[in-house]
Design a protein around this motif. Structure first.
Motif, PDB file in Angstrom:
ATOM      1  N   VAL A 116       0.732  -1.160  -0.065  1.00 38.39           N
ATOM      2  CA  VAL A 116       0.040  -0.080   0.070  1.00 38.39           C
ATOM      3  C   VAL A 116       0.751   1.281   0.084  1.00 38.39           C
ATOM      4  O   VAL A 116       1.835   1.114   0.909  1.00 38.39           O
ATOM      5  CB  VAL A 116      -0.677  -0.074   1.175  1.00 38.39           C
ATOM      6  CG1 VAL A 116      -1.959   1.353   1.181  1.00 38.39           C
ATOM      7  CG2 VAL A 116      -1.820  -1.328   1.241  1.00 38.39           C
ATOM      8  N   GLY A 117       0.632   2.354  -0.861  1.00 42.51           N
ATOM      9  CA  GLY A 117       1.579   3.554  -0.999  1.00 42.51           C
ATOM     10  C   GLY A 117       1.337   4.157   0.334  1.00 42.51           C
ATOM     11  O   GLY A 117       0.415   4.504   1.032  1.00 42.51           O
ATOM     12  N   ILE A 118       2.446   4.693   0.560  1.00 46.52           N
ATOM     13  CA  ILE A 118       2.661   5.760   1.858  1.00 46.52           C
ATOM     14  C   ILE A 118       2.772   7.002   1.045  1.00 46.52           C
ATOM     15  O   ILE A 118       3.411   7.692   0.393  1.00 46.52           O
ATOM     16  CB  ILE A 118       3.891   5.485   2.805  1.00 46.52           C
ATOM     17  CG1 ILE A 118       3.900   4.141   3.188  1.00 46.52           C
ATOM     18  CG2 ILE A 118       4.022   6.610   3.733  1.00 46.52           C
ATOM     19  CD1 ILE A 118       4.947   3.789   3.872  1.00 46.52           C
ATOM     20  N   MET A 133      -4.756   4.591   0.530  1.00 43.89           N
ATOM     21  CA  MET A 133      -5.581   3.280   0.117  1.00 43.89           C
ATOM     22  C   MET A 133      -6.049   3.276  -1.217  1.00 43.89           C
ATOM     23  O   MET A 133      -6.390   2.077  -1.520  1.00 43.89           O
ATOM     24  CB  MET A 133      -6.780   3.406   1.233  1.00 43.89           C
ATOM     25  CG  MET A 133      -6.245   3.446   2.649  1.00 43.89           C
ATOM     26  SD  MET A 133      -5.284   1.955   3.167  1.00 43.89           S
ATOM     27  CE  MET A 133      -6.433   0.636   2.811  1.00 43.89           C
ATOM     28  N   THR A 134      -5.927   4.327  -1.985  1.00 43.84           N
ATOM     29  CA  THR A 134      -6.333   4.294  -3.416  1.00 43.84           C
ATOM     30  C   THR A 134      -5.105   3.363  -3.939  1.00 43.84           C
ATOM     31  O   THR A 134      -5.029   3.100  -5.319  1.00 43.84           O
ATOM     32  CB  THR A 134      -6.534   5.368  -3.930  1.00 43.84           C
ATOM     33  OG1 THR A 134      -5.476   6.402  -4.249  1.00 43.84           O
ATOM     34  CG2 THR A 134      -7.318   6.334  -3.090  1.00 43.84           C
ATOM     35  N   HIS A 179     -13.040   6.336   2.091  1.00 43.70           N
ATOM     36  CA  HIS A 179     -12.022   6.503   3.012  1.00 43.70           C
ATOM     37  C   HIS A 179     -10.741   6.254   2.199  1.00 43.70           C
ATOM     38  O   HIS A 179     -10.104   5.203   2.283  1.00 43.70           O
ATOM     39  CB  HIS A 179     -12.267   5.292   3.932  1.00 43.70           C
ATOM     40  CG  HIS A 179     -13.682   5.459   4.647  1.00 43.70           C
ATOM     41  ND1 HIS A 179     -13.757   6.391   5.642  1.00 43.70           N
ATOM     42  CD2 HIS A 179     -14.446   4.452   4.743  1.00 43.70           C
ATOM     43  CE1 HIS A 179     -15.124   6.295   6.239  1.00 43.70           C
ATOM     44  NE2 HIS A 179     -15.486   5.085   5.386  1.00 43.70           N
ATOM     45  N   PRO A 180     -10.295   7.474   1.320  1.00 45.31           N
ATOM     46  CA  PRO A 180      -9.142   7.066   0.542  1.00 45.31           C
ATOM     47  C   PRO A 180      -7.810   6.885   1.389  1.00 45.31           C
ATOM     48  O   PRO A 180      -6.893   6.697   0.861  1.00 45.31           O
ATOM     49  CB  PRO A 180      -9.181   8.376  -0.313  1.00 45.31           C
ATOM     50  CG  PRO A 180      -9.926   9.348   0.508  1.00 45.31           C
ATOM     51  CD  PRO A 180     -10.961   8.579   1.272  1.00 45.31           C
ATOM     52  N   SER A 197      -9.662  -4.389  -7.043  1.00 44.72           N
ATOM     53  CA  SER A 197     -11.056  -4.113  -7.169  1.00 44.72           C
ATOM     54  C   SER A 197     -11.972  -4.409  -5.828  1.00 44.72           C
ATOM     55  O   SER A 197     -12.560  -3.473  -5.269  1.00 44.72           O
ATOM     56  CB  SER A 197     -11.774  -4.272  -8.402  1.00 44.72           C
ATOM     57  OG  SER A 197     -13.119  -3.675  -8.339  1.00 44.72           O
ATOM     58  N   HIS A 198     -12.017  -5.632  -5.275  1.00 44.77           N
ATOM     59  CA  HIS A 198     -12.658  -6.094  -4.327  1.00 44.77           C
ATOM     60  C   HIS A 198     -12.146  -5.423  -3.024  1.00 44.77           C
ATOM     61  O   HIS A 198     -12.651  -4.962  -2.028  1.00 44.77           O
ATOM     62  CB  HIS A 198     -12.404  -7.887  -4.270  1.00 44.77           C
ATOM     63  CG  HIS A 198     -13.617  -8.201  -3.434  1.00 44.77           C
ATOM     64  ND1 HIS A 198     -13.541  -9.281  -2.887  1.00 44.77           N
ATOM     65  CD2 HIS A 198     -14.819  -7.728  -2.937  1.00 44.77           C
ATOM     66  CE1 HIS A 198     -14.613  -9.916  -2.286  1.00 44.77           C
ATOM     67  NE2 HIS A 198     -15.423  -8.717  -2.076  1.00 44.77           N
ATOM     68  N   LEU A 199     -10.722  -5.554  -3.004  1.00 43.98           N
ATOM     69  CA  LEU A 199     -10.312  -4.837  -1.761  1.00 43.98           C
ATOM     70  C   LEU A 199     -10.603  -3.430  -1.443  1.00 43.98           C
ATOM     71  O   LEU A 199     -11.041  -2.847  -0.242  1.00 43.98           O
ATOM     72  CB  LEU A 199      -8.822  -4.794  -1.762  1.00 43.98           C
ATOM     73  CG  LEU A 199      -8.070  -6.372  -1.545  1.00 43.98           C
ATOM     74  CD1 LEU A 199      -6.749  -6.352  -1.653  1.00 43.98           C
ATOM     75  CD2 LEU A 199      -8.555  -7.134  -0.188  1.00 43.98           C
ATOM     76  N   LYS A 200     -10.633  -2.661  -2.728  1.00 44.11           N
ATOM     77  CA  LYS A 200     -10.964  -1.420  -2.565  1.00 44.11           C
ATOM     78  C   LYS A 200     -12.755  -0.927  -2.259  1.00 44.11           C
ATOM     79  O   LYS A 200     -12.957   0.220  -2.188  1.00 44.11           O
ATOM     80  CB  LYS A 200     -10.514  -0.570  -3.893  1.00 44.11           C
ATOM     81  CG  LYS A 200      -8.993  -0.444  -4.027  1.00 44.11           C
ATOM     82  CD  LYS A 200      -8.862   0.040  -5.554  1.00 44.11           C
ATOM     83  CE  LYS A 200      -7.214   0.498  -5.243  1.00 44.11           C
ATOM     84  NZ  LYS A 200      -6.999   1.363  -6.702  1.00 44.11           N
TER      85      LYS A 200
END
Length: 297
Positions: A144-146, A167-168, A198-199, A185-188
């Protein structure tokens, strides 16, 4: 493995001393006339040909002290290469100096790096957050990006910090193509992290406490804080391996578990639904974090 006391070794005129500690420790102080070849370096065996070419000569090998095992490790490597007359110095260099035997060197101890007080920004190129999720038969992992991060340092210690997680920007390392895109797609979606609403997630560090007597390379810091995820804030505690690089960057790594249901990530939870069949997903998620600050300007 043959051993010899410092006093007996000092009476041997035909032996070569081999110092296998770090080079800066050797430069600071070493047995008079000793040859340096740090056993921790990959080039140790390659350098033996130049430093100690005669495999039948007498070598007294020493490390830091009685507990430190670098000399034993060096002797094992050398024996495999055909050296026939190797002896371990009992108690290492600490015992030699305690016996007040001849030494030489610069006398300047290696400087310990420290990090200045204040706010330090994360180096986003070196820092990351990885995840592993599981169901009954499979597991997937990714990153996941920081988005941003900073830590607070006072009196050389970590006192606070804040990390904003994008979270995107989730991806999976072990899937490709349609399978990858379907999972992400499911995780998002609302089933998991509801990224549309909740990005971002936020980790706030509230305190950090050193673990006393932790050996180098082991977990030496307990960090407590709050994780806000999917609109819910809950406390977290994690153990980290932390230190300061020669460039005065704070670096820390931690691997810990979170129960996703605490943050209302409920899909496939066996404790919240009476029957989910093959949609079962483990509640616990493995999180691995590496945080490195930018060098002081």
């Amino acid at each position: 493995m043959k051993t010899i006391t410092p006093t007996a070794a000092n009476e041997s005129s035909d032996a070569t001393y081999l110092d296998v500690r770090l080079l800066d420790d050797y430069q600071h102080s070493h047995i008079a006339g000793a040859v340096s070849n740090c056993v921790f370096e990959v080039a140790f065996t390659d350098r033996l040909e130049g430093a100690t070419p005669d495999k039948d000569a007498i070598y007294i090998v020493y490390g830091a002290n009685e507990k430190s095992k670098e000399a034993e490790m060096a002797i094992e490597k050398m024996e495999r290469l055909g050296y026939t007359n190797l002896t371990l110095l009992e108690g290492g260099y600490t015992a030699w100096t305690a016996a007040d035997l001849p030494t030489e060197g610069t006398g300047d101890p290696p400087a310990e790096p420290n990090i200045p007080e204040g706010t330090h920004q994360l180096d986003l190129g070196q820092s990351y957050l990885m995840w592993t999720g599981r169901n009954l038969l499979n597991n997937h992992n990714g990153r996941v990006g920081i988005k941003s991060g900073e830590v607070e340092i006072k009196d050389g210690k970590l006192t606070g910090g804040r990390f904003v997680i994008d979270m995107t920007n989730i991806w999976c390392n072990d899937l490709q193509g349609d399978a990858h895109d379907g999972l992400i797609s499911h995780l998002k979606s609302h089933d998991f992290f509801d990224v549309e609403h909740h990005p971002e997630a936020v980790l706030e560090i509230r305190s950090a406490k050193a673990i006393e007597d932790a050996p180098p390379g082991t977990q030496n810091l307990i960090i407590t804080g709050d994780l806000t995820l999917k609109g819910k804030t809950a406390p977290v505690e994690l153990a980290a391996v932390a230190g300061v690089t020669p460039e005065k960057q704070l670096a820390a790594q931690s691997s810990f578990l979170i129960d996703r249901t605490v943050w209302n990530v409920l899909y496939g939870s066996g404790k919240l639904f009476s029957r989910v069949g093959m949609h079962l997903v483990n509640d616990l998620v493995d999180i691995e974090v590496k945080a490195v600050t930018l060098p002081p300007s």
